[in-house]
Design a protein around this motif. Structure first.
Motif, PDB file in Angstrom:
ATOM      1  N   ARG A 264      47.356  87.932  57.368  1.00  0.00           N
ATOM      2  CA  ARG A 264      46.736  87.360  56.751  1.00  0.00           C
ATOM      3  C   ARG A 264      47.441  86.519  55.789  1.00  0.00           C
ATOM      4  N   ASP A 265      48.719  86.287  56.183  1.00  0.00           N
ATOM      5  CA  ASP A 265      49.333  85.978  55.464  1.00  0.00           C
ATOM      6  C   ASP A 265      50.628  84.954  55.775  1.00  0.00           C
ATOM      7  N   GLU A 266      49.774  84.004  56.769  1.00  0.00           N
ATOM      8  CA  GLU A 266      50.390  83.334  57.650  1.00  0.00           C
ATOM      9  C   GLU A 266      50.079  81.804  57.814  1.00  0.00           C
ATOM     10  N   ALA A 267      50.979  80.678  57.869  1.00  0.00           N
ATOM     11  CA  ALA A 267      50.224  79.597  57.777  1.00  0.00           C
ATOM     12  C   ALA A 267      51.240  79.076  59.352  1.00  0.00           C
ATOM     13  N   LYS A 268      50.766  77.438  59.380  1.00  0.00           N
ATOM     14  CA  LYS A 268      50.556  77.050  60.601  1.00  0.00           C
ATOM     15  C   LYS A 268      51.674  75.536  60.040  1.00  0.00           C
ATOM     16  N   ILE A 269      52.475  75.075  60.789  1.00  0.00           N
ATOM     17  CA  ILE A 269      52.711  73.694  60.399  1.00  0.00           C
ATOM     18  C   ILE A 269      53.227  73.128  61.846  1.00  0.00           C
ATOM     19  N   SER A 270      52.450  71.584  61.849  1.00  0.00           N
ATOM     20  CA  SER A 270      52.788  70.895  63.464  1.00  0.00           C
ATOM     21  C   SER A 270      53.454  70.006  63.012  1.00  0.00           C
ATOM     22  N   VAL A 271      54.745  69.742  63.839  1.00  0.00           N
ATOM     23  CA  VAL A 271      54.676  68.456  63.373  1.00  0.00           C
ATOM     24  C   VAL A 271      54.157  67.605  65.003  1.00  0.00           C
ATOM     25  N   MET A 272      53.941  66.359  64.783  1.00  0.00           N
ATOM     26  CA  MET A 272      53.226  65.398  65.826  1.00  0.00           C
ATOM     27  C   MET A 272      53.629  64.372  66.182  1.00  0.00           C
ATOM     28  N   GLY A 273      53.872  63.788  67.553  1.00  0.00           N
ATOM     29  CA  GLY A 273      54.386  62.790  67.604  1.00  0.00           C
ATOM     30  C   GLY A 273      55.669  62.798  67.902  1.00  0.00           C
ATOM     31  N   VAL A 274      57.046  63.642  67.827  1.00  0.00           N
ATOM     32  CA  VAL A 274      57.822  64.307  68.376  1.00  0.00           C
ATOM     33  C   VAL A 274      58.405  63.845  69.946  1.00  0.00           C
ATOM     34  N   PRO A 275      60.123  63.103  69.695  1.00  0.00           N
ATOM     35  CA  PRO A 275      60.286  62.468  71.149  1.00  0.00           C
ATOM     36  C   PRO A 275      60.254  63.815  72.214  1.00  0.00           C
ATOM     37  N   ASP A 276      60.318  63.913  72.606  1.00  0.00           N
ATOM     38  CA  ASP A 276      59.924  64.780  74.133  1.00  0.00           C
ATOM     39  C   ASP A 276      61.045  65.139  74.904  1.00  0.00           C
ATOM     40  N   LYS A 277      62.175  64.891  74.137  1.00  0.00           N
ATOM     41  CA  LYS A 277      63.712  65.024  74.669  1.00  0.00           C
ATOM     42  C   LYS A 277      64.739  66.518  74.277  1.00  0.00           C
ATOM     43  N   PRO A 278      65.333  67.127  74.911  1.00  0.00           N
ATOM     44  CA  PRO A 278      66.262  68.091  74.715  1.00  0.00           C
ATOM     45  C   PRO A 278      66.729  68.368  73.274  1.00  0.00           C
ATOM     46  N   GLY A 279      66.676  68.870  72.587  1.00  0.00           N
ATOM     47  CA  GLY A 279      67.362  69.191  70.956  1.00  0.00           C
ATOM     48  C   GLY A 279      66.294  68.425  69.509  1.00  0.00           C
ATOM     49  N   ILE A 280      65.419  69.447  70.488  1.00  0.00           N
ATOM     50  CA  ILE A 280      64.274  68.594  69.553  1.00  0.00           C
ATOM     51  C   ILE A 280      64.270  69.446  68.665  1.00  0.00           C
ATOM     52  N   ALA A 281      63.156  70.736  69.203  1.00  0.00           N
ATOM     53  CA  ALA A 281      63.492  72.178  68.606  1.00  0.00           C
ATOM     54  C   ALA A 281      64.343  72.678  67.543  1.00  0.00           C
ATOM     55  N   TYR A 282      65.995  72.453  67.962  1.00  0.00           N
ATOM     56  CA  TYR A 282      66.198  72.698  67.611  1.00  0.00           C
ATOM     57  C   TYR A 282      66.580  71.530  65.743  1.00  0.00           C
ATOM     58  N   ALA A 283      66.396  70.180  66.214  1.00  0.00           N
ATOM     59  CA  ALA A 283      66.500  69.729  64.929  1.00  0.00           C
ATOM     60  C   ALA A 283      64.995  69.760  64.310  1.00  0.00           C
ATOM     61  N   ILE A 284      64.533  70.368  64.721  1.00  0.00           N
ATOM     62  CA  ILE A 284      63.365  70.868  63.616  1.00  0.00           C
ATOM     63  C   ILE A 284      63.115  72.619  62.732  1.00  0.00           C
ATOM     64  N   LEU A 285      63.772  73.246  63.397  1.00  0.00           N
ATOM     65  CA  LEU A 285      63.635  74.509  63.316  1.00  0.00           C
ATOM     66  C   LEU A 285      65.152  74.888  62.650  1.00  0.00           C
ATOM     67  N   GLY A 286      66.087  73.676  63.314  1.00  0.00           N
ATOM     68  CA  GLY A 286      67.660  74.342  62.752  1.00  0.00           C
ATOM     69  C   GLY A 286      67.613  73.858  61.162  1.00  0.00           C
ATOM     70  N   PRO A 287      67.020  73.119  60.369  1.00  0.00           N
ATOM     71  CA  PRO A 287      66.345  73.105  59.065  1.00  0.00           C
ATOM     72  C   PRO A 287      66.043  73.978  57.751  1.00  0.00           C
ATOM     73  N   VAL A 288      64.435  74.160  58.885  1.00  0.00           N
ATOM     74  CA  VAL A 288      63.745  75.884  58.252  1.00  0.00           C
ATOM     75  C   VAL A 288      64.825  77.083  58.572  1.00  0.00           C
ATOM     76  N   ALA A 289      65.568  77.037  59.473  1.00  0.00           N
ATOM     77  CA  ALA A 289      66.013  78.164  59.557  1.00  0.00           C
ATOM     78  C   ALA A 289      67.232  78.284  58.404  1.00  0.00           C
ATOM     79  N   ALA A 290      68.052  77.147  57.722  1.00  0.00           N
ATOM     80  CA  ALA A 290      69.574  77.041  57.199  1.00  0.00           C
ATOM     81  C   ALA A 290      68.561  77.344  55.999  1.00  0.00           C
TER      82      ALA A 290
END
Ligand code: ADP
Ligand code: ASP
Ligand code: MG
Length: 413
Positions: A264-290
């Protein structure tokens, strides 16, 4: 003569009567000639109560002080159990984590065990003394009290068994073994006589709190013989609970699905309408991991006219932090049309090593859920599990429906 480590959870030491009961069981095993190390949790509800006291004073207490407070719960039960055993005429001696010297890193409230000094315990055991150790706690190199994360007494038990090369580690709790799913949700759930280490690891990591995940990891790394049993059976009971096995047993009729886990201890985050280009996953998840936030499931939609949507799940307790991190990054690290979050979701997973050799498990799962009108928001699979994210309000229904669909209430074969 065997060396046995027994761990008793919160409910099992929830009153002085229950502690006397634990003492009777320990005495029974001692009389049969075994050496015993007994690990105990705090009385049920106590750790919550202690942490709540801190929160009444501060919304953001220092983790170091939280550990100082939380560790007292287990200190009470080791003393009480030692006294109960002494009342039965046995030699017993209690130890806090620091007194044993269960050395951990300094990650307060979620510390990891680095080393266990067995000298004190060995000396006692050799002198016929029953050793009682506070679960959930250790000490860092600088002498600070640390705790191992909620449910961490399981890990204390298995780690002690590994350090002492015990013949068996017995986890006594309020159920008589590991079930096909939480019997509180599905009364028809069936006790498993054995479960493979790999399946137990998945079950624990996917939310089954009957064993803390780190305790299962320890058991795997050091090949500890690990068993889950009921503390409510008679002290003389010969019930065998559930044994975690390291080899697949070919002789037995193997179920394709062994169990259903949920979280039950889960939550979902959606980032909508981001540019579909290489590096986008890293741009979003990099700071989250940091920011030291754990990301679980990740889904990226098919792009459309150069844009895409990107969703991931985090622990519910870290939901707001993750949203804050993204709000700060948005417009710098990445562009997005909208960021939406949902912290009323949960994850349900079916687990079984039989999935390796069988097909059609996913379709059976999805059909059962569709028939109940349960919408799946995310799906992820590995070799031996399928997990889905659904609205929290369907959790119990989904678990029951899947339990029935895979006929888990019946013995396989
Ligand atoms: P303890 O205080 O003894 O550590 P916990 O509450 O941490 O006990 O864990 C035992 C509980 O785990 C059971 O009461 C049960 O509700 C829950 N549980 C969840 N999944 C399972 C499962 N697959 N099999 C057995 N128990 C489970
Ligand atoms: N008392 C601790 C907790 O409630 C540790 C444990 O019970 O395993 O999380
Ligand atoms: Mg527990």
């Amino acid at each position: 003569m065997a060396l046995i480590v027994q761990k008793y959870g919160g409910t099992s030491v929830g009153s002085t009567d229950r502690i006397k009961n634990v003492a009777r069981r320990v005495a029974h095993h001692h009389r049969r000639g075994h050496q015993l190390v007994v690990v105990v949790s705090a009385m049920s509800g106590e750790t919550n109560r202690l942490l709540e006291l801190a929160r009444e004073i501060s919304a953001n207490p220092y983790p170091r002080e939280l550990d100082v407070i939380a560790a007292t719960g287990e200190q009470v039960t080791i003393g009480l159990l030692a006294i109960a055993l002494q009342e039965l005429g046995l030699k017993a001696r209690s130890y806090t984590g620091a007194q044993v010297r269960i050395l951990t890193d300094n990650a307060h409230t979620k510390a990891r065990i680095l080393e266990i000094d067995e000298a004190n315990m060995r000396r006692d055991l050799d002198n016929g003394v029953i050793v009682i150790v506070a679960g959930f706690q250790g000490v860092d190199a600088a002498g600070n009290i640390t705790t191992l994360g909620r449910g961490g007494s399981d890990t204390s038990g298995v780690a002690l068994a590994a350090a002492l090369k015990a013949d068996e580690c017995q986890i006594y709790t309020d159920v008589d073994g590991v079930y096909t799913t939480d019997p509180r949700i599905v009364p028809e759930a069936r006790r498993l006589a054995t479960i493979t280490f790999e399946e137990m690891l998945e079950m624990a990591s996917l939310g089954s709190k009957v064993l803390q995940i780190r305790s299962v990891e320890f058991a795997g790394k050091y090949r500890v013989k690990l068993r889950v049993l009921s503390s409510f059976d008679e002290p003389e009971s010969t019930a065998s609970g559930t044994l975690i096995t390291f080899e697949e047993d070919d002789s037995m009729e193997q179920a394709i699905i062994s169990g259903i886990a949920f979280n039950r201890d889960e939550a979902k985050i959606s980032v909508m309408g981001v540019p579909d280009k290489p590096g986008i996953a890293y741009a979003i998840l990099g700071p989250v991991a940091a920011a030291n936030l754990d990301v679980d499931m990740i889904v990226q939609n098919i792009g459309e006219s150069g844009h895409t949507d990107f969703s991931f799940t985090v622990n519910r307790s870290e939901y707001q932090k993750a949203l804050d991190v993204l709000a700060l990054e948005r417009g710098h690290g990445f562009a997005a049309r909208e960021i939406i979050g949902d912290n009323r979701i949960c994850k349900v997973s079916v687990v079984g090593i039989g999935m390796r050799s069988h097909t059609g498990i996913a379709s059976k799962m999805f059909k059962a859920l569709a028939e109940e009108g349960i919408n799946m928001q995310m799906i992820s699979t590995s070799e031996i599990k399928i997990s889905i994210v659904i609205d929290e309000k369907y959790l119990e229904l989904a678990v029951r429906v899947l339990h029935r669909a895979f006929e888990l209430e019946n013995e396989p074969g």
